[in-house]
Design an enzyme around this catalytic site. Sequence first.
Site, short mmCIF file in Angstrom:
data_model
loop_
_atom_site.label_atom_id
_atom_site.label_comp_id
_atom_site.label_asym_id
_atom_site.label_seq_id
_atom_site.Cartn_x
_atom_site.Cartn_y
_atom_site.Cartn_z
CD GLU A 298 36.14 26.30 96.85
OE1 GLU A 298 36.21 27.46 96.94
OE2 GLU A 298 35.69 25.90 98.06
CB CYS B 64 39.68 31.21 92.22
SG CYS B 64 40.03 29.71 92.44
C1 UN1 Z 1 44.69 25.73 90.93
O1 UN1 Z 1 45.61 27.10 91.22
O2 UN1 Z 1 45.65 24.08 89.91
O3 UN1 Z 1 38.66 28.95 89.52
C2 UN1 Z 1 42.78 25.50 90.51
C3 UN1 Z 1 39.73 28.93 90.80
C4 UN1 Z 1 40.09 27.31 91.61
C5 UN1 Z 1 40.78 26.04 91.00
C6 UN1 Z 1 42.43 26.21 90.83
N1 UN1 Z 1 38.32 26.52 91.36
O4 UN1 Z 1 40.87 29.40 89.99
#
Ligand code: UN1
Length: 479
Positions: free
Chosen positions: A246, A280
């Site tokens: 991710e 993200c």
């Molecule tokens: C969210 O927006 O609730 O690193 C989770 C990050 C993502 C998780 C976002 N993997 O921001």
Amino acid sequence: MTYANLIAGEWVQGTDASRNINPSDTNDVIGEYDRASAAQVDDAIAAARKAFPAWARTTVQQRSDILDKAGTEILARREELGNLLAREEGKTLAEGMGEVGRAGQIFKFFAGEVLRIQGERLGSVRPGVDIEITREPLGVIGMITPWNFPIAIPAWKIAPALAYGNCVVMKPAELVPGSAWALADILHRAGVPAGVFNLVMGRGSVVGAALVKDARIDGISFTGSVPTGRGILAEAASRGAKVQLEMGGKNPMVVLNDADLELAVRVSLDGAFFSTGQRCTASSRLIVEDGIYDKFVASLAEAVGKLVVDDARKAGTNIGPVVDQSQLDQNLKYVDIGRQDGAKLVVGGERLERGTPGFYMAPVVFAEASNEMRISREEIFGPVASVIRAKTYDEALALANDTQFGLCAGICTTSLKHAAHFRRNIETGMVMVNLPTAGVDYHVPFGGRKGSSYGPREQGRYAAEFYTQVKTAYVNQAL
Ligand code: UN1
């Protein structure tokens, strides 16, 4: 206090330690966290391998009980752990407690899910043959987690890994080892057997690298930056390990002329700036149709100007500090780049001083940004949003898709036609209608397309795709 690594069920001291600093007050030291050596990572992997056969054979009840116990403790300590999280990461106390709640719920979800691991039984094309398809654990999983969700992301990797019978060696981000250590301590006391879960803290260049290149690791689950993710993929692919990545996002929020303006501003404010924009899933590109553009920019700028930027744990704070000096430098560099490239700085962008030394900056709205500008193409990972003008819905959709990323997208509209069309045609893994792009549920798949993600989805029952491997068994009925 010094916090040790958890290897083979023992708390093991490292060769040196990193200091965990509060970004709201750099004089506040949370603790010293031991760095594991490459040899200790090796020990942790060996322990996980040794523990795997027995753990894979435990009953679903045994694994469910442990996950449930961990979830119960996390939820009971929501306030205390939320405080620790806000103190080490810099998101607000409310956000920190919310994240801890999410982590607890994830463990509860997988405590139930482990009881529902399913197979399939099919008829064969040949006479007298049964076919059974089952899911088996993948093996030993290496995890590398980021600093922006110090407990929820470890939780959404660890809980399914353990539920499906895998062993884990986890390296948390060096900036936020406190929440990960607390989670390791909870799992250890909840009855996770020695070697089944191992915590190895320290630098990516030592601990992360040792994990990624080790042939005894069957799968790597990583959340973090694009360059690191790509490097992990190349290394892991060369030895055939399964990978789940991710990475970044440059998520668009489309606002159409027919949108409810107040809702669109609220949704954009949350998506772009909450958690200091360090998600993200943040909406860093606000793509706004011509007829509502000026009103939207004025309302958003007014709302952003009112956000209280201060100590993450102080009552009344809306936006905490940026996580550290290098992230702050990067954000401020992008403010200059945006200006130089010709975007109009409407509000924010300055370094702020507060009562304690911390990494504070005023959240930024850039108007008249184009989708070609660097501030609209590169992930900044800070409280900086570009507002891009679109003449029509079709242009807005095209701009939304014109990016290397594809994690999440949103649309604010009262038109069923446009909402439905957007849902179908946006090239992302997640799409939000009249909701912020960030802030997702814990029981449904999470992940993106294009440059944002690689490999199977995380979360919900879709997590099984990564944490299990399928076996197809043919059995001759005659014997
Ligand atoms: C969210 O927006 O609730 O690193 C989770 C990050 C993502 C998780 C976002 N993997 O921001």
